[in-house]
Design an enzyme around this catalytic site. Structure first.
Site, PDB file in Angstrom:
ATOM      1  N   ASP A   1      11.237  20.253  17.396  1.00 55.30           N
ATOM      2  CA  ASP A   1      11.816  20.630  16.109  1.00 55.30           C
ATOM      3  C   ASP A   1      11.419  19.551  15.112  1.00 55.30           C
ATOM      4  OD1 ASP A   1      13.352  21.016  13.860  1.00 55.30           O
ATOM      5  OD2 ASP A   1      15.280  21.098  14.892  1.00 55.30           O
TER       6      ASP A   1
ATOM      7  N   VAL B   1      15.549  27.123  39.892  1.00 57.81           N
ATOM      8  CA  VAL B   1      14.929  26.993  41.224  1.00 57.81           C
ATOM      9  C   VAL B   1      16.047  26.783  42.241  1.00 57.81           C
ATOM     10  CG1 VAL B   1      13.296  25.707  42.652  1.00 57.81           C
ATOM     11  CG2 VAL B   1      12.879  25.936  40.197  1.00 57.81           C
TER      12      VAL B   1
ATOM     13  N   SER C   1      19.369  20.487  43.554  1.00 59.40           N
ATOM     14  CA  SER C   1      18.210  20.277  44.441  1.00 59.40           C
ATOM     15  C   SER C   1      17.089  19.543  43.706  1.00 59.40           C
ATOM     16  CB  SER C   1      17.704  21.608  45.003  1.00 59.40           C
ATOM     17  OG  SER C   1      17.441  22.534  43.965  1.00 59.40           O
TER      18      SER C   1
ATOM     19  N   HIS D   1      15.526  23.962  22.356  1.00 61.93           N
ATOM     20  CA  HIS D   1      14.299  23.251  21.962  1.00 61.93           C
ATOM     21  C   HIS D   1      14.495  22.499  20.647  1.00 61.93           C
ATOM     22  CE1 HIS D   1      11.322  25.828  24.573  1.00 61.93           C
ATOM     23  NE2 HIS D   1      12.074  24.989  25.279  1.00 61.93           N
TER      24      HIS D   1
ATOM     25  N   ASP E   1      21.119  22.085  16.283  1.00 67.91           N
ATOM     26  CA  ASP E   1      21.461  23.033  15.218  1.00 67.91           C
ATOM     27  C   ASP E   1      20.590  24.275  15.350  1.00 67.91           C
ATOM     28  OD1 ASP E   1      18.959  22.179  14.373  1.00 67.91           O
ATOM     29  OD2 ASP E   1      19.732  20.884  12.783  1.00 67.91           O
TER      30      ASP E   1
ATOM     31  N   HIS F   1      15.978  23.362  34.676  1.00 72.44           N
ATOM     32  CA  HIS F   1      14.999  23.370  35.762  1.00 72.44           C
ATOM     33  C   HIS F   1      15.688  23.444  37.129  1.00 72.44           C
ATOM     34  CE1 HIS F   1      10.907  22.202  33.971  1.00 72.44           C
ATOM     35  NE2 HIS F   1      11.688  22.548  32.950  1.00 72.44           N
TER      36      HIS F   1
END
Length: 323
Positions: free
Chosen positions: A243, A69, A75, A191, A251, A65
């Protein structure tokens, strides 16, 4: 003579400009000013990780994130009003911010290192460390970033991928930062240790369409499990693992789940459903070593996005406020 002098001044300005703005990051940037920085950060991150597993996904997401940006300039860490007040950032877990703060304090306790290591570099190092702590690949981190002085809510708007994104939208956003489709798919693999709040995907399991409340592309057994974990009118603070098979291990299970219709977001599922990206998902699902190498390449490229070097920005004394 006058033209020659003008040329010399222009040449000098170009050299100064290139050295300050386009100076390359280096893995041994702190070899003289703070040679133990990696060990200090690693120990601080490990200590935080032992307190709570959330340290890992929270830090990794925080890095992403931040970089998307204004570039990788820390920031995102600045106190309100700032980027973190935008709806897309409000779900960032506090443990990520705390990880960087603890590591910064540890670095600055060393008299040789005090006020010499940027918060942006500490976040980059901490990100690598949480990947390793969860079983992911080890890699060298390029250093030399400076901290930004500006952080606004408005700058986050339309800067981060959304759970509803299709492949073209994902590719366009990542390409803006010099990241390829393969880079994007490899980074999505993070993820595997991620978590998401129920509201981010509730439409897929309750209100997909008037005739089909459940998204037909979702594995039905998985969809019903999601309904159990995220009942209607659930507390919006409730989060679940992205997951479902090995949530605490970095993994390639994420890609195997996509093959079974178990991608939590539309933006996950589309990586397998779209023919243009399916072959990469299949490759990463069948060959974990290839995924790990692709992830190293992608996160290294991510860490170069919009960096401030040389005299740009500053080295913050406190990661939550400008000097």
């Amino acid at each position: 003579m006058k033209n020659q002098r003008s040329f010399s001044i222009v040449a000098l300005l170009l050299i100064l400009f290139s050295s300050s703005v386009f100076a390359q990051l280096q893995t041994n940037f702190y070899r003289k000013s703070c040679p133990n920085v990696e060990t200090i950060v690693r120990n601080a991150v490990r200590q935080k990780f032992q307190q709570t597993f959330v340290t890992a996904p929270a830090t990794l997401r925080l890095f992403f994130h931040d970089c998307f940006v204004r570039g990788c300039d820390a920031s995102i860490l600045l106190a309100s009003p700032s980027e973190k007040d935008h709806p897309d950032d409000k779900s960032l877990a506090g443990d990520g911010f705390d990880t960087v703060a603890k590591a910064k304090q540890a670095v600055d306790r060393d008299p040789n290192c005090r006020n010499k290591v940027s918060c942006a570099d500490i976040l980059a190092l901490a990100t690598r460390d949480v990947v390793v702590l969860t079983g992911g690949p080890n890699y060298s981190v390029e250093l030399g970033r400076r901290d930004g002085r500006l952080s606004t809510v408005a700058s986050v708007q339309h800067s981060l991928p959304q759970p509803s994104f299709k492949l073209d939208q994902l590719n366009t956003m990542f390409a803006r930062h010099g990241l390829s489709q393969t880079n994007m798919i490899a980074l999505s693999g993070a993820h595997t240790i991620g978590f998401a709040h129920c509201g981010k995907f509730s439409k897929r399991i309750y209100n997909f369409s008037p005739k089909r409340p459940i998204d037909p592309t979702l594995n039905i057994r998985y969809a019903l499990q999601l309904r159990q974990m995220c009942p209607i009118r659930v507390d919006p603070r409730i989060a679940i693992n992205m997951d479902p098979t090995s949530p605490n291990t970095f993994d390639n299970a994420y890609f195997k789940n996509l093959q079974k219709g178990m991608g939590l977001f539309t933006s996950d599922h589309v990586l397998f459903s779209d023919q243009r990206s399916r072959s990469t998902v299949n490759l990463f699902a069948s060959n974990e070593a290839t995924f790990r190498q692709a992830f190293i390449s992608a996160i290294t490229k991510l860490g170069r996005v919009g960096v401030k070097t040389g005299n740009a920005g500053e080295i913050r004394r406190d990661c939550s406020r400008v000097n």
